[in-house]
Write an enzyme that holds these catalytic residues in place. Structure first.
Site, PDB file in Angstrom:
ATOM      1  N   CYS A 119      -1.989  -2.842   7.669  1.00 35.83           N
ATOM      2  CA  CYS A 119      -1.909  -3.778   6.542  1.00 35.83           C
ATOM      3  C   CYS A 119      -0.641  -4.625   6.545  1.00 35.83           C
ATOM      4  O   CYS A 119      -0.682  -5.801   6.196  1.00 35.83           O
ATOM      5  CB  CYS A 119      -2.103  -3.032   5.232  1.00 35.83           C
ATOM      6  SG  CYS A 119      -3.823  -2.444   5.085  1.00 35.83           S
ATOM      7  N   ASP A 150       0.786  -1.250   0.000  1.00 38.04           N
ATOM      8  CA  ASP A 150       0.000   0.000   0.000  1.00 38.04           C
ATOM      9  C   ASP A 150       0.818   1.302   0.000  1.00 38.04           C
ATOM     10  O   ASP A 150       0.511   2.237   0.762  1.00 38.04           O
ATOM     11  CB  ASP A 150      -0.966   0.018   1.206  1.00 38.04           C
ATOM     12  CG  ASP A 150      -1.994  -1.113   1.176  1.00 38.04           C
ATOM     13  OD1 ASP A 150      -1.972  -1.921   0.229  1.00 38.04           O
ATOM     14  OD2 ASP A 150      -2.812  -1.200   2.107  1.00 38.04           O
ATOM     15  N   LYS A 197      -7.152  -4.944  -2.963  1.00 37.17           N
ATOM     16  CA  LYS A 197      -7.902  -5.486  -1.821  1.00 37.17           C
ATOM     17  C   LYS A 197      -8.786  -4.398  -1.242  1.00 37.17           C
ATOM     18  O   LYS A 197      -8.526  -3.213  -1.444  1.00 37.17           O
ATOM     19  CB  LYS A 197      -6.924  -6.010  -0.761  1.00 37.17           C
ATOM     20  CG  LYS A 197      -6.008  -4.912  -0.236  1.00 37.17           C
ATOM     21  CD  LYS A 197      -4.985  -5.431   0.731  1.00 37.17           C
ATOM     22  CE  LYS A 197      -4.096  -4.327   1.230  1.00 37.17           C
ATOM     23  NZ  LYS A 197      -4.789  -3.267   1.977  1.00 37.17           N
TER      24      LYS A 197
HETATM   25  C1  VGL Z   1      -4.638   0.599   5.767  1.00 37.83           C
HETATM   26  C2  VGL Z   1      -6.208   1.484   7.175  1.00 37.83           C
HETATM   27  C3  VGL Z   1      -7.187   1.352   6.210  1.00 37.83           C
HETATM   28  C4  VGL Z   1      -3.212   0.204   5.560  1.00 37.83           C
HETATM   29  C5  VGL Z   1      -5.614   0.452   4.783  1.00 37.83           C
HETATM   30  O1  VGL Z   1      -2.775   0.119   4.384  1.00 37.83           O
HETATM   31  O2  VGL Z   1      -2.508  -0.043   6.564  1.00 37.83           O
HETATM   32  N1  VGL Z   1      -4.952   1.099   6.958  1.00 37.83           N
HETATM   33  N2  VGL Z   1      -6.869   0.844   5.018  1.00 37.83           N
END
Ligand code: VGL
Ligand code: ZN
Length: 198
Positions: free
Chosen positions: A152, A9, A107
């Site tokens: 994540c 991410d 995702k």
């Molecule tokens: C994430 C919160 C919501 C992350 C993704 O990538 O850690 N955290 N969505």
């Protein structure tokens, strides 16, 4: 053993200026790019929510970001709107090398289920398909880097270790949200699951 680098991410919304900015989120990108050539495979994940996703505080009347709620699958943090499909916030940070990636896993696209882990949605049952990809390519050693350490990266690392992969998290190439001690809790949970914290 064949090794994969899994980059979690590294998207605009998790970097400074983004909707769910992680402090120093962009500081790790040069180091991640430099690591890529050492692996047999490079895999990127991308948080990819439809507009109105149920993990967004804005989808719950009267609720504010970073409050908790209950979902059918358990407790859920309510997030600011982030990583909405097709938006600039959901795009990879422009400094991230994306050409070396063999695979991009998206995702969080199920409107009613969040997905922190690159392996399973937050119901801990619905697979993303990443496990099958890694197994069929014989990739058994996994190094995880990216954002955010305590969400994540953490859930991905724990799931990977429980699935039997040999998992290392490069903490120097991750950054955390760290709300209410979540980073310390994540470190303890990853260690408990058999993850090597490097
Ligand atoms: C994430 C919160 C919501 C992350 C993704 O990538 O850690 N955290 N969505
Ligand atoms: Zn998200």
């Amino acid at each position: 053993m064949s090794n994969a680098l899994i980059v979690i991410d590294v998207q605009n919304d998790f970097c400074p200026g983004g909707a769910l900015a992680v402090t120093g989120g962009d500081d790790i990108i040069a180091g991640i790019n430099a690591l890529m050539p050492q692996f047999e495979a490079v895999i990127l994940t991308q948080d990819w929510h439809p507009d109105g996703h149920l993990s967004f505080a804005s989808s719950h009347a009267g609720r504010a970001p970073f409050e908790m709620t209950e979902m059918p699958y358990g407790p859920q943090v309510l997030w600011p709107d982030h990583c909405v499909q097709g938006t600039q916030g959901a795009a990879f940070h422009q400094a991230l090398a994306t050409d070396p990636a063999d695979l991009i896993v998206r995702k969080g696209f199920n409107p009613a289920i969040d997905s922190y882990s690159a392996f399973f949605e937050n119901d801990h049952k619905t697979p993303t398909g990443l496990e099958g990809y890694l197994r069929t390519r014989g990739l058994t050693g996994l190094t995880l880097v990216g954002l955010a350490t305590d969400f994540c990266v953490n859930y991905s690392a724990q799931d990977a270790a429980r699935l039997g992969f040999d998992v290392t998290v490069r903490q120097d190439l991750c950054r955390a949200i760290d709300m209410d001690g979540s980073l310390d809790a994540a470190r303890a949970a990853m260690r408990q699951a058999g993850v090597t914290l490097a």
